[in-house]
Design a protein around this motif. Structure first.
Motif, short mmCIF file in Angstrom:
data_model
loop_
_atom_site.label_atom_id
_atom_site.label_comp_id
_atom_site.label_asym_id
_atom_site.label_seq_id
_atom_site.Cartn_x
_atom_site.Cartn_y
_atom_site.Cartn_z
N ALA A 141 1.25 -1.07 0.10
CA ALA A 141 -0.44 0.41 -0.17
C ALA A 141 1.25 1.30 -0.13
O ALA A 141 1.88 0.82 0.84
CB ALA A 141 -0.68 -0.12 1.69
N HIS A 142 0.21 2.34 -1.38
CA HIS A 142 1.39 3.15 -1.05
C HIS A 142 0.41 4.46 -0.73
O HIS A 142 -0.30 4.87 -0.99
CB HIS A 142 1.83 3.70 -1.94
CG HIS A 142 2.96 2.38 -3.03
ND1 HIS A 142 2.56 1.20 -3.40
CD2 HIS A 142 4.45 2.36 -2.83
CE1 HIS A 142 3.34 0.63 -3.79
NE2 HIS A 142 4.53 1.03 -3.05
N ASP A 143 0.66 5.24 0.46
CA ASP A 143 -0.29 6.36 1.20
C ASP A 143 0.68 7.79 0.73
O ASP A 143 1.96 8.07 1.78
CB ASP A 143 -0.80 6.12 2.20
CG ASP A 143 -1.41 4.54 2.54
OD1 ASP A 143 -2.31 4.32 1.35
OD2 ASP A 143 -1.28 4.60 3.65
N ILE A 144 -0.03 8.72 0.74
CA ILE A 144 0.44 10.02 0.69
C ILE A 144 -0.19 10.65 1.58
O ILE A 144 -1.63 11.01 1.14
CB ILE A 144 0.50 10.55 -0.64
CG1 ILE A 144 1.56 10.03 -1.94
CG2 ILE A 144 1.10 12.50 -0.76
CD1 ILE A 144 2.98 10.14 -1.88
N ILE A 145 0.75 11.38 2.64
CA ILE A 145 -0.27 12.30 3.51
C ILE A 145 -0.01 13.65 3.40
O ILE A 145 -1.02 14.30 3.58
CB ILE A 145 0.22 12.09 4.93
CG1 ILE A 145 0.41 10.25 5.17
CG2 ILE A 145 -0.73 12.17 6.15
CD1 ILE A 145 1.15 9.80 6.34
N SER A 146 0.97 14.21 3.20
CA SER A 146 0.51 15.26 2.75
C SER A 146 2.04 15.58 1.24
O SER A 146 3.37 14.55 1.40
CB SER A 146 1.41 16.29 3.71
OG SER A 146 2.42 16.42 4.75
N LEU A 147 1.80 16.63 0.65
CA LEU A 147 2.96 17.34 -0.36
C LEU A 147 2.77 18.42 0.05
O LEU A 147 1.98 19.77 -0.18
CB LEU A 147 2.80 16.58 -1.46
CG LEU A 147 2.30 15.34 -1.83
CD1 LEU A 147 1.71 15.45 -3.66
CD2 LEU A 147 3.50 14.63 -1.97
N LYS A 148 3.70 19.41 0.81
CA LYS A 148 4.35 20.70 0.90
C LYS A 148 5.59 21.97 0.19
O LYS A 148 6.34 20.28 -0.08
CB LYS A 148 4.80 20.96 2.72
CG LYS A 148 3.86 20.14 3.06
CD LYS A 148 3.73 20.44 4.41
CE LYS A 148 2.82 19.96 5.74
NZ LYS A 148 3.00 20.31 7.05
N MET A 149 5.48 22.10 -0.96
CA MET A 149 6.40 22.68 -1.52
C MET A 149 6.87 24.30 -1.33
O MET A 149 5.72 24.97 -0.98
CB MET A 149 5.62 22.89 -3.22
CG MET A 149 5.90 23.77 -4.09
SD MET A 149 7.90 22.75 -4.31
CE MET A 149 7.26 22.48 -5.83
N PHE A 150 7.27 24.05 -1.14
CA PHE A 150 7.96 25.63 -0.42
C PHE A 150 8.94 26.36 -2.12
O PHE A 150 9.99 25.89 -2.47
CB PHE A 150 9.03 25.36 1.02
CG PHE A 150 8.77 24.61 1.77
CD1 PHE A 150 7.87 25.89 2.82
CD2 PHE A 150 8.82 23.06 2.01
CE1 PHE A 150 7.45 25.33 4.02
CE2 PHE A 150 7.52 22.42 2.65
CZ PHE A 150 7.19 23.59 3.88
N ASP A 151 8.86 27.22 -1.53
CA ASP A 151 9.66 28.62 -2.60
C ASP A 151 10.82 29.16 -2.24
O ASP A 151 10.80 29.55 -1.20
CB ASP A 151 9.19 30.06 -2.77
CG ASP A 151 9.61 30.88 -4.25
OD1 ASP A 151 10.42 29.84 -4.23
OD2 ASP A 151 8.97 31.84 -4.19
N LEU A 152 12.08 28.47 -2.75
CA LEU A 152 13.41 28.67 -1.72
C LEU A 152 14.01 30.30 -2.38
O LEU A 152 14.96 30.16 -2.71
CB LEU A 152 14.30 27.86 -2.22
CG LEU A 152 14.15 26.06 -1.89
CD1 LEU A 152 14.83 25.12 -1.76
CD2 LEU A 152 13.84 26.63 0.22
N SER A 153 12.84 30.31 -3.82
CA SER A 153 14.01 32.32 -4.84
C SER A 153 13.70 32.91 -2.93
O SER A 153 13.35 32.79 -1.71
CB SER A 153 12.53 32.55 -4.89
OG SER A 153 13.26 31.62 -6.05
N THR A 154 15.21 34.03 -3.16
CA THR A 154 15.19 35.18 -2.32
C THR A 154 15.01 35.85 -3.36
O THR A 154 15.42 36.34 -3.87
CB THR A 154 16.07 34.87 -0.91
OG1 THR A 154 17.68 34.44 -2.30
CG2 THR A 154 16.38 33.65 -0.79
#
Length: 298
Positions: free
Chosen positions: A212-225
């Motif tokens: 069983a392959h479960d995804i609980i969360s995907l969090k994308m962060f912008d690393l630009s400065t």
């Protein structure tokens, strides 16, 4: 965190839809996780972001769980995608082969007997311009960007996380599977050029072996400065990488047996009975022959 490229609880919007996301195949959405495949044979599922990603520097953190009844045999695995053509099923962990973009492969398929130089589960990366084939029999090692790493995340009682960071043409993959809240580097490779405007997704597949392959969360962060220099236009470039692992010999993997443990035991017992029967009949025949020889002698 960039909301339109992230997937967190509660997942559902109106009805069965998920804001900014669409799904394929056997994917099942629950209140606590999104199950791409169950612990069943021949399943494939995927979830895809519907908004193209134009971030130049980014980090995706995946909170996941892989679990199943198999102790020694299990598979096949899942993959994170940043590709030009989303929502296309296929043979590469539930998604399209000959893709254009980046794939992070998490290969759990354990039934390998060839000269593999690593264990499983195994994490690796592949950049494709649409012309390369992912070879399951070689774990994709002839097209992977660098040596990957083994990560024992199956059937953990605590949470498992993976970080995929792309910044300044460097790709870094890290894992947090020891319940310490600290990411540990899996591999890092420079010279990776990816265009903007591609789509994010995660897919998984099972074959004769399952999980069983479960995804609980995907969090994308912008690393630009704000200090970043003016960057070149990356909308129309072709995905490329300056380094690939050298290929190894092609080894065909044997198909795993589909027989259950009880069937194997019954076949073993039947085989023993047949052998014992043959020995017994042979003994009777030998004894009868000896007796007939004695009668002729007298």
């Amino acid at each position: 965190m960039i909301r339109e490229h992230s997937l967190v609880k509660p997942y559902q919007g109106l009805g069965t839809s998920i804001p900014y996301w669409d799904f394929l195949g056997s994917t099942m959405v629950t209140n606590n996780y999104i199950r791409l495949t169950g612990d069943l044979q021949s399943q494939s599922g995927a979830i895809w972001n519907t908004v193209a990603c134009y971030l130049r520097h980014w980090e995706m953190q995946i909170h996941f769980k892989v679990h199943g009844r198999g102790r020694d045999l299990f598979g096949d695995g899942f993959a994170f995608w940043y590709v030009k053509e989303p929502m296309m099923g296929g043979d590469v962990f539930g998604s399209k082969d000959y893709f254009t973009g980046l794939a992070i492969i998490i290969d759990t398929y354990s039934n390998h007997n060839g000269p593999h130089n690593h264990g499983h589960p195994y994490i690796s990366a592949m950049v494709n311009n649409g012309t390369l084939h992912y070879d399951h029999d070689r774990d994709g090692t002839h097209t992977q960007l660098s040596s990957g790493c083994v990560a024992k995340f199956r059937n953990l009682e605590h949470d498992a996380y993976m970080s995929i960071k792309y910044a300044h043409d460097a790709l870094t993959v890290m894992t947090d599977i020891e319940n310490k809240g600290i990411f540990k580097e899996c591999f890092s490779v420079a010279g990776v050029k990816l265009p903007v405007g591609y789509y994010l997704g995660v897919s998984a597949a099972t074959g004769d072996l399952t999980d069983a392959h479960d995804i609980i969360s995907l969090k994308m962060f912008d690393l630009s400065t704000p200090d970043d220099d003016v960057l070149e236009n990356r909308e129309n470039i072709m995905p490329s990488a300056s380094f690939f692992e050298p290929p190894r010999d092609h080894i065909e993997d044997p198909k795993p047996s589909s027989l259950s443990t009880w069937k194997k035991i019954l076949l073993l017992i039947f085989g023993v009975i047949v052998i014992c029967g043959c020995v017994f009949i042979g003994g009777l025949f030998y004894t009868k022959q000896k007796e007939q020889q004695r009668k002729r002698f007298y």
